[in-house]
Design a protein around this motif. Structure first.
Motif, PDB file in Angstrom:
ATOM      1  N   HIS A  51      37.030  41.939  40.860  1.00  0.00           N
ATOM      2  CA  HIS A  51      37.106  42.465  42.222  1.00  0.00           C
ATOM      3  C   HIS A  51      35.959  42.062  43.141  1.00  0.00           C
ATOM      4  O   HIS A  51      35.907  42.497  44.283  1.00  0.00           O
ATOM      5  N   GLU A  59      38.416  51.386  49.532  1.00  0.00           N
ATOM      6  CA  GLU A  59      39.538  50.594  49.035  1.00  0.00           C
ATOM      7  C   GLU A  59      39.524  50.456  47.516  1.00  0.00           C
ATOM      8  O   GLU A  59      40.477  49.945  46.915  1.00  0.00           O
ATOM      9  N   LEU A  60      38.461  50.909  46.872  1.00  0.00           N
ATOM     10  CA  LEU A  60      38.301  50.673  45.443  1.00  0.00           C
ATOM     11  C   LEU A  60      39.270  51.460  44.556  1.00  0.00           C
ATOM     12  O   LEU A  60      39.731  50.919  43.540  1.00  0.00           O
ATOM     13  N   ALA A  96      42.433  52.137  44.716  1.00  0.00           N
ATOM     14  CA  ALA A  96      43.690  51.406  44.524  1.00  0.00           C
ATOM     15  C   ALA A  96      43.482  50.199  43.616  1.00  0.00           C
ATOM     16  O   ALA A  96      44.331  49.879  42.773  1.00  0.00           O
ATOM     17  N   LYS A  97      42.341  49.522  43.783  1.00  0.00           N
ATOM     18  CA  LYS A  97      42.054  48.370  42.929  1.00  0.00           C
ATOM     19  C   LYS A  97      41.822  48.801  41.487  1.00  0.00           C
ATOM     20  O   LYS A  97      42.231  48.111  40.547  1.00  0.00           O
ATOM     21  N   GLU A 145      45.115  49.454  39.841  1.00  0.00           N
ATOM     22  CA  GLU A 145      45.804  48.210  39.497  1.00  0.00           C
ATOM     23  C   GLU A 145      45.195  47.565  38.254  1.00  0.00           C
ATOM     24  O   GLU A 145      45.910  47.162  37.329  1.00  0.00           O
ATOM     25  N   LEU A 146      43.873  47.507  38.206  1.00  0.00           N
ATOM     26  CA  LEU A 146      43.192  46.858  37.088  1.00  0.00           C
ATOM     27  C   LEU A 146      43.350  47.656  35.795  1.00  0.00           C
ATOM     28  O   LEU A 146      43.572  47.088  34.716  1.00  0.00           O
TER      29      LEU A 146
END
Length: 273
Positions: free
Chosen positions: A38, A57-58, A60-61, A64-65
């Protein structure tokens, strides 16, 4: 305007960081793997896992990860609302939704416009008892408030800065020069308009402290006025209207775009080696 993370909020951030670490270790990932996935540095990931505020924004990332089906997004919705003391929590909620933000700053650059170095210098000067880790957490929290200005839902920002703001050297000449250089491009854009209220204009119209006005998605209005002792959040239409008129007078009394540009440019030149 002074915003400091609440103790309970810091505890929740720490638990959020523990959740990141637990999921990372469950996936068999290192901090270097997280950085590669990221783009945040390994030191940034280490801070996040140890309870520092995270970029909005982290979550959501992370979902996903880590394949956590929205778990981090839900956790962050809880944590972010608990980061601030009760008296600021309602304001932070409104600021996060505001479509327009208007601010009068008589003392220092508004938090939404501060550079990390400028914010850090303010925290160091104002809280000499704080540890370096606490200061970094507060800086990251303040920078997190600015994240909306990089997104599609960015609010429109209007600001009036007293000339004292651009003359008061915070953090030394290099830090102050960087801060002023950041302000210059924001004086007149499609998303912002800033002006300087020069010393030569004399007495301001009855405002003796910072003022923030918020326009909400439903066209509702709110005002936050900070006095010498504490701040007051107003949502009563009559109270907001009084402060809105005071801000409008300040706008009229402040310098033009050309004059404001000249004042900030002159201040920058005085700070050059």
């Amino acid at each position: 305007m002074r915003f400091e993370a609440a103790p309970d909020g810091a505890k929740r951030l720490h638990r959020f960081g523990l959740a990141i670490r637990a999921q990372r270790e469950r996936k068999g990932l290192t901090l270097a793997d997280m950085a590669a996935a990221h783009g945040y540095s390994t030191s940034a990931w280490s801070r996040y896992e140890n309870g520092s505020p995270i970029p909005p924004e982290l979550p959501a990332k992370l979902d996903e990860l880590m394949e956590t089906q929205g778990m981090f997004a839900v956790l962050w919705d809880v944590v972010k609302d608990e980061m601030w003391p009760d008296r600021y929590r309602d304001y932070m909620r409104l600021e996060g939704a505001a479509q327009e933000i208007a601010e009068y700053a008589p003392y220092v650059v508004p938090g939404l416009l501060q550079t990390p170095a400028y914010a850090r210098a303010l925290f160091v000067a104002g809280h000499p008892e704080w540890s370096e880790d606490r200061i970094e957490r507060e800086v990251e929290a303040r920078m997190g408030r600015q994240a909306r200005f990089g997104g599609d839902d960015r609010p429109y920002l209007s600001g009036v800065l007293d000339e004292a703001v651009i003359r008061r050297i915070v953090g030394g000449p290099a830090v102050m020069r960087e801060q002023l250089e950041r302000l210059l491009p924001l004086l007149d854009t499609k998303d912002s308009v800033l002006s300087v209220a020069p010393f030569t204009r004399g007495t301001r119209c009855g405002l003796d402290g910072p003022l923030i006005l918020l326009t909400l998605p439903d066209d509702g209005q709110a005002a936050y006025f900070e006095g010498l002792v504490n701040g007051q959040l107003l949502e009563d239409p009559n109270g907001v209207r009084i402060h809105r008129r005071a801000y409008d007078r300040l706008r009229v009394e402040s310098a033009s775009l050309e004059e404001s540009t000249a004042l900030i440019t002159a201040a920058i030149k005085e700070l050059r080696p």
